[in-house]
Design an enzyme around this catalytic site. Structure first.
Site, PDB file in Angstrom:
ATOM      1  N   ILE A  15      40.017  40.570  36.169  1.00 37.95           N
ATOM      2  CA  ILE A  15      38.802  41.104  37.540  1.00 37.95           C
ATOM      3  C   ILE A  15      39.206  42.305  37.036  1.00 37.95           C
ATOM      4  O   ILE A  15      38.419  43.143  38.194  1.00 37.95           O
ATOM      5  CB  ILE A  15      38.035  40.477  38.352  1.00 37.95           C
ATOM      6  CG1 ILE A  15      35.739  40.917  38.648  1.00 37.95           C
ATOM      7  CG2 ILE A  15      38.413  40.853  39.853  1.00 37.95           C
ATOM      8  CD1 ILE A  15      35.229  40.079  37.806  1.00 37.95           C
ATOM      9  N   GLY A  16      40.047  42.800  37.390  1.00 39.82           N
ATOM     10  CA  GLY A  16      41.262  43.959  37.767  1.00 39.82           C
ATOM     11  C   GLY A  16      41.785  43.230  38.943  1.00 39.82           C
ATOM     12  O   GLY A  16      42.213  44.726  39.787  1.00 39.82           O
ATOM     13  N   LYS A  17      41.973  42.178  39.357  1.00 40.28           N
ATOM     14  CA  LYS A  17      43.114  42.056  40.800  1.00 40.28           C
ATOM     15  C   LYS A  17      44.432  42.493  40.715  1.00 40.28           C
ATOM     16  O   LYS A  17      44.829  43.107  41.704  1.00 40.28           O
ATOM     17  CB  LYS A  17      43.688  40.777  41.103  1.00 40.28           C
ATOM     18  CG  LYS A  17      41.784  40.060  40.780  1.00 40.28           C
ATOM     19  CD  LYS A  17      42.443  38.246  41.254  1.00 40.28           C
ATOM     20  CE  LYS A  17      43.106  37.538  40.274  1.00 40.28           C
ATOM     21  NZ  LYS A  17      42.580  37.615  39.161  1.00 40.28           N
ATOM     22  N   THR A  18      44.832  42.715  39.210  1.00 43.75           N
ATOM     23  CA  THR A  18      46.762  42.639  39.535  1.00 43.75           C
ATOM     24  C   THR A  18      46.510  44.910  39.506  1.00 43.75           C
ATOM     25  O   THR A  18      46.208  45.472  40.491  1.00 43.75           O
ATOM     26  CB  THR A  18      47.135  43.270  37.867  1.00 43.75           C
ATOM     27  OG1 THR A  18      46.921  41.463  37.951  1.00 43.75           O
ATOM     28  CG2 THR A  18      48.576  42.924  38.419  1.00 43.75           C
ATOM     29  N   LYS A  39      53.587  37.287  42.693  1.00 42.22           N
ATOM     30  CA  LYS A  39      51.998  36.755  42.479  1.00 42.22           C
ATOM     31  C   LYS A  39      52.751  35.720  42.254  1.00 42.22           C
ATOM     32  O   LYS A  39      53.428  35.279  40.904  1.00 42.22           O
ATOM     33  CB  LYS A  39      51.967  37.244  41.009  1.00 42.22           C
ATOM     34  CG  LYS A  39      50.903  36.675  40.440  1.00 42.22           C
ATOM     35  CD  LYS A  39      50.770  37.733  38.804  1.00 42.22           C
ATOM     36  CE  LYS A  39      49.037  36.983  38.198  1.00 42.22           C
ATOM     37  NZ  LYS A  39      47.923  36.705  39.273  1.00 42.22           N
ATOM     38  N   THR A  43      49.724  32.263  34.717  1.00 43.56           N
ATOM     39  CA  THR A  43      49.667  32.046  33.517  1.00 43.56           C
ATOM     40  C   THR A  43      49.762  33.058  32.576  1.00 43.56           C
ATOM     41  O   THR A  43      49.331  33.472  32.922  1.00 43.56           O
ATOM     42  CB  THR A  43      48.770  30.544  33.393  1.00 43.56           C
ATOM     43  OG1 THR A  43      46.928  31.222  33.599  1.00 43.56           O
ATOM     44  CG2 THR A  43      47.941  29.349  34.813  1.00 43.56           C
ATOM     45  N   GLU A 116      48.707  38.700  45.482  1.00 48.09           N
ATOM     46  CA  GLU A 116      47.893  38.636  44.475  1.00 48.09           C
ATOM     47  C   GLU A 116      47.620  37.308  43.689  1.00 48.09           C
ATOM     48  O   GLU A 116      48.743  36.346  43.573  1.00 48.09           O
ATOM     49  CB  GLU A 116      47.847  39.553  42.922  1.00 48.09           C
ATOM     50  CG  GLU A 116      46.462  39.555  42.050  1.00 48.09           C
ATOM     51  CD  GLU A 116      47.294  39.381  40.902  1.00 48.09           C
ATOM     52  OE1 GLU A 116      46.676  40.059  39.736  1.00 48.09           O
ATOM     53  OE2 GLU A 116      47.864  40.534  40.264  1.00 48.09           O
ATOM     54  N   VAL A 118      45.501  33.535  41.781  1.00 47.89           N
ATOM     55  CA  VAL A 118      45.350  33.683  39.660  1.00 47.89           C
ATOM     56  C   VAL A 118      44.148  33.541  40.247  1.00 47.89           C
ATOM     57  O   VAL A 118      43.153  32.453  40.885  1.00 47.89           O
ATOM     58  CB  VAL A 118      46.372  32.840  39.676  1.00 47.89           C
ATOM     59  CG1 VAL A 118      46.299  31.340  40.258  1.00 47.89           C
ATOM     60  CG2 VAL A 118      46.771  32.297  38.592  1.00 47.89           C
ATOM     61  N   GLY A 119      43.023  34.063  39.087  1.00 46.11           N
ATOM     62  CA  GLY A 119      41.884  33.018  39.329  1.00 46.11           C
ATOM     63  C   GLY A 119      40.862  33.930  40.306  1.00 46.11           C
ATOM     64  O   GLY A 119      41.348  34.810  40.532  1.00 46.11           O
TER      65      GLY A 119
END
EC number: 6.3.3.3
Length: 224
Positions: A15-18, A39, A43, A116, A118-119
């Site tokens: 969704i653009g977290k990074t 982070k 995965t 950040e 994950v998912g």
């Protein structure tokens, strides 16, 4: 000394977290602040120079104000691009939240550490713990990244409600234009502004070659 910063979660995977985390890191550094990125669980690792690494974690490492060993940025990285609880079980290396907290507290002193997830917020890390438990253990205010596309309103409202009910501090939300041709982007931003009683902290353009330097409405003290 207690680290300060934000935990970045999203309404879904991819969704653009990074992208949002890198953009905020860039904005904070432009204010003269010392910023680190982390982070803890990733995965979809790639084998490079004798170890598994994750491209998003490498980007956070490179965007930091100072050099930090990769193992501190991303202590848990798994090869298959699947849910972390599945990857961890297959690798025989479960995620230890207490260990992540120890790494987090041991990072060099910075004005802000952006962590950040994950998912999404409810993604399992093992049979009992979820991403939400990691955010709560780190005791950071949480920023929600909303990818603007059909269905994002339901995902955003459910995620924010889960965050608040868990006891997490909702620091605000980010609108990320992941679909440049999504005609209802403006109406969706207006709807979430009304529902969350606050406009987005930032509106990010569709991903490009580098994280965008856009205005962020995050209140952070300057250096010194």
């Amino acid at each position: 000394m207690r680290q300060t910063g934000f935990f970045i979660t999203g309404t879904d995977t991819g969704i653009g977290k990074t992208w949002a985390t890198l953009s905020l890191m860039r904005a904070l550094r432009a204010r003269g602040l010392c910023v680190l990125g982390m982070k803890p669980v990733a995965t979809g690792g790639v084998w490079r120079e004798g170890r598994w690494v994750n491209k998003d974690a490498l980007a956070l490492q490179a965007a930091a104000s100072m050099a930090v060993p990769y193992e501190q940025v991303n202590p848990y990285v798994y090869e298959p691009p699947v849910s972390p609880h599945i990857a961890a079980a297959e690798a025989g290396r479960p995620v230890d939240i207490e260990y992540i907290v120890k790494i987090f507290k041991g990072l060099p002193a910075a004005d802000h550490v952006l962590v950040e997830g994950v998912g999404g917020w409810a993604v399992p890390l093992d049979g009992r713990k979820r991403v939400a438990d990691l955010a709560l253990a780190l005791d950071l205010p949480v920023i929600l990244v909303v990818g603007l596309r059909l269905g994002c309103l339901n995902h955003a409202l459910l995620t924010q409600a889960a965050m608040v009910s868990s006891g997490a501090e909702f620091a605000g939300w980010v609108a990320n234009r992941i679909e440049p041709d999504f005609a209802s982007a403006g109406q969706n931003i207006d709807t979430l502004t009304r529902e969350f009683a606050a406009p987005p902290l930032a509106v990010l353009p569709c991903g490009g070659l580098e994280p965008p330097l856009v205005p962020w409405r995050v209140s952070c003290p300057g250096p010194g």
